[in-house]
Design an enzyme around this catalytic site. Structure first.
Site: not given
Ligand code: ADP
Length: 193
Positions: A19, A94, A133, A150
């Site tokens: 993404k 999410r 990664r 995750r």
């Molecule tokens: P990835 O998609 O690889 O899991 P991200 O950088 O998008 O990595 O997200 C890392 C962390 O940030 C998530 O595991 C969560 O803890 C938090 N996070 C990101 N976006 C959201 C969201 N929309 N709602 C709740 N927590 C979020």
């Protein structure tokens, strides 16, 4: 890219589906900002000595932070003038509640998410990418046990959004197992309709 192509976009897909990479390229090509809630939350965690510890607990465990917090972040960010001609959301929404909150906040602004780009990828390819990664980026939530969690959180909470956007014809499903360039080409093609 045709001028009528969608410019208010959401990127959906599991951790490691690419993404962030695709959001950055689309942002450059379309001249619209890529907004990553993960990046914003990591920056807040670094900057905010008072609440940073609280955020860290969610991030390091791979748990979603509370909806109210991320919804507020996005509501503010979408008021910035650089989003006027479009934006790409990476990592938001999410879960179903965030998806509905996004649609209703945009309705107030008389805007709408036009397309949700879903980066579809099977689990074995994901695990391989994330293993790579962890070596390169050293994010504290890329430890294998947190990665597994995750992915579980994604399957339980985020995948219902695929149906949410498919139902009203906004979903663009992209095969995301190939090299970034190939995936990017598929996205452009899908956006051009
Ligand atoms: P990835 O998609 O690889 O899991 P991200 O950088 O998008 O990595 O997200 C890392 C962390 O940030 C998530 O595991 C969560 O803890 C938090 N996070 C990101 N976006 C959201 C969201 N929309 N709602 C709740 N927590 C979020």
């Amino acid at each position: 890219m045709k001028s009528g192509a969608p410019r208010r976009l959401v990127l959906l897909g599991p951790p490691g589906s690419g993404k962030g990479t695709q959001a950055a390229r689309l942002s450059l090509e379309l001249g619209i900002p890529a907004i990553s809630t993960g990046d914003i939350l990591r920056a807040q965690q670094e900057a905010d000595t008072l609440h940073g510890g609280e955020l860290r607990r969610y991030l390091d465990r791979g748990e979603l932070v509370p909806d109210s917090l991320v919804i507020d972040i996005i509501r503010h960010r979408l008021q910035d003038p650089d989003t006027k001609n479009g934006f790409i959301l990476d990592g938001f929404p999410r879960n179903g509640g965030q998806g509905e909150a996004l649609d209703s906040m945009l309705e107030e602004l008389r805007r709408r998410i036009e397309a949700a780009i879903y980066l579809a990828i099977a689990a074995p390819a994901l695990v391989e990418r994330l293993r790579h990664r962890i070596a390169v980026e050293q994010r504290s939530d890329d430890r294998p046990e947190v990665v597994a969690h995750r992915i579980d959180v994604y399957l339980a909470q985020t995948t219902p959004l695929i149906e949410y956007y498919r139902r009203d014809g906004r979903l663009l499903e992209i095969a995301a197992e190939q090299a970034p360039d190939v995936v990017y080409g598929s996205i452009l093609k899908a956006l051009a309709g």
